[in-house]
Motif scaffolding. Sequence first.
Motif, PDB file in Angstrom:
ATOM      1  N   GLU A  30      20.598  33.847  48.196  1.00  7.75           N
ATOM      2  CA  GLU A  30      21.200  34.153  49.316  1.00  7.75           C
ATOM      3  C   GLU A  30      19.988  33.992  50.495  1.00  7.75           C
ATOM      4  O   GLU A  30      19.986  33.704  51.666  1.00  7.75           O
ATOM      5  N   TYR A  87      26.114  28.186  45.001  1.00 10.93           N
ATOM      6  CA  TYR A  87      27.508  28.073  44.730  1.00 10.93           C
ATOM      7  C   TYR A  87      27.605  27.242  43.365  1.00 10.93           C
ATOM      8  O   TYR A  87      28.648  26.836  42.851  1.00 10.93           O
ATOM      9  N   MET A 149      27.207  31.300  59.279  1.00  9.73           N
ATOM     10  CA  MET A 149      27.005  31.480  57.979  1.00  9.73           C
ATOM     11  C   MET A 149      25.917  32.722  58.024  1.00  9.73           C
ATOM     12  O   MET A 149      26.173  33.330  56.865  1.00  9.73           O
ATOM     13  N   ASP A 152      27.486  35.793  57.144  1.00  9.47           N
ATOM     14  CA  ASP A 152      27.791  36.307  55.875  1.00  9.47           C
ATOM     15  C   ASP A 152      28.765  37.104  55.703  1.00  9.47           C
ATOM     16  O   ASP A 152      28.978  38.343  54.986  1.00  9.47           O
ATOM     17  N   ASN A 154      32.912  37.364  54.397  1.00 10.54           N
ATOM     18  CA  ASN A 154      33.975  36.635  53.765  1.00 10.54           C
ATOM     19  C   ASN A 154      35.163  36.588  54.354  1.00 10.54           C
ATOM     20  O   ASN A 154      36.265  35.872  54.131  1.00 10.54           O
ATOM     21  N   ASN A 158      34.406  29.643  53.949  1.00  7.08           N
ATOM     22  CA  ASN A 158      33.352  29.314  53.465  1.00  7.08           C
ATOM     23  C   ASN A 158      32.948  28.190  53.605  1.00  7.08           C
ATOM     24  O   ASN A 158      33.783  27.208  53.516  1.00  7.08           O
ATOM     25  N   TYR A 160      30.417  25.413  52.268  1.00  4.31           N
ATOM     26  CA  TYR A 160      29.767  24.859  51.112  1.00  4.31           C
ATOM     27  C   TYR A 160      28.646  23.647  51.109  1.00  4.31           C
ATOM     28  O   TYR A 160      27.760  23.427  50.227  1.00  4.31           O
ATOM     29  N   THR A 174      34.158  22.575  53.171  1.00  2.00           N
ATOM     30  CA  THR A 174      34.512  24.009  53.374  1.00  2.00           C
ATOM     31  C   THR A 174      35.481  24.467  52.245  1.00  2.00           C
ATOM     32  O   THR A 174      35.952  23.265  51.514  1.00  2.00           O
ATOM     33  N   GLU A 175      35.776  25.551  52.081  1.00  2.00           N
ATOM     34  CA  GLU A 175      36.702  25.989  51.073  1.00  2.00           C
ATOM     35  C   GLU A 175      38.085  25.299  51.553  1.00  2.00           C
ATOM     36  O   GLU A 175      38.321  25.149  52.714  1.00  2.00           O
ATOM     37  N   SER A 232      43.396  31.421  51.934  1.00  2.00           N
ATOM     38  CA  SER A 232      42.655  31.400  50.988  1.00  2.00           C
ATOM     39  C   SER A 232      43.123  31.756  49.624  1.00  2.00           C
ATOM     40  O   SER A 232      44.342  31.988  49.304  1.00  2.00           O
TER      41      SER A 232
END
Length: 322
Positions: A30, A87, A149, A152, A154, A158, A160, A174-175, A232
């Motif tokens: 991170e 990830y 980003m 940070d 949740n 997200n 990626y 992304t998710e 999600s």
Amino acid sequence: KFKMSGQLLPESSSIIDPEAIYRSYLSNKEAEVESIICEILQDIDIVIHEADRILANPNIESLYGRGIMEFIENRIKILNLRLKKKYFLFEDFREIESLESENQMEFSKVFDPHNHMIYFKQTFSNNPNKDPAFDSKVLRNIRVLLNLMKLDDNAFLNIYGIEYKAGESYTIITEHGVGDLERYNQFRLDSKGEWKDKEVYELINQLSYQIKTLQKVNIVHTNITAKGIIVSEDGRFKLANLCFLEIYDPEAEKKKKRSPSDTLLIQRLEPLMNSGTLEIENVWGAEKIALWSALEIIFSWTPNLNNIHIEYLEKLMEKDLK
């Protein structure tokens, strides 16, 4: 006492804790990601600031030459590598379904064979007609995503991966979640799974929190729709379509002598405004009204929730959700 390789270890020796090692690993990853994000933001800010001074020429490459664009491109490659480490994305994504194409945008589902996860991929191409302002637009959106980003949090979608090839293409990974709000609502309608008051309040609170948090860092979402809200894996509702995030500074807009109605978000809501339903004073208000409009699909078939819908609209009009 423990005996190892013929040596006696004192009782105070600690046994290796795998969880502690893993937490340390994540913390380091991170920190690496945050470090490169800050560096790229500084580079992009300098380039965009200079480009803004020469408004007649949005073509960044013509201002700085190919070298600076390749430098930023390589920085983003480093960011991508660090995101892959963070990830555990050790293998290349495989496209499993092409969803739709719109203008220069392509949307698809991709699969990660290592983690057995599905992600959402958006690609913007500068073909066939080369847009001289392509890099300028892309770098502005990348700047917004990097600021997102940095939060940070949740509560947000997200990210990626970000891929950028100067003058040619731009991709966001992304998710994917379990689907969008439009499909999820249709599933509940088909299965007669009516929404409960508590669920709708939670949905509104989650999305309102995201809007308010973005506003604090002068980011506005210009295309909030039911299709652009992701459900999600853990049941949260998240704003998607991150390519429609923009930096919006009200004071800077005043200096440019632009009215809020010049923005894409308010233009999209013109039918509501022209019908006399809404009177929108600024972009922040328009953003909240866009969310209210997106939730129409839920309230249209659940009359028992009309009171929540009206209550939410009243709060918006009273600016209680600022």
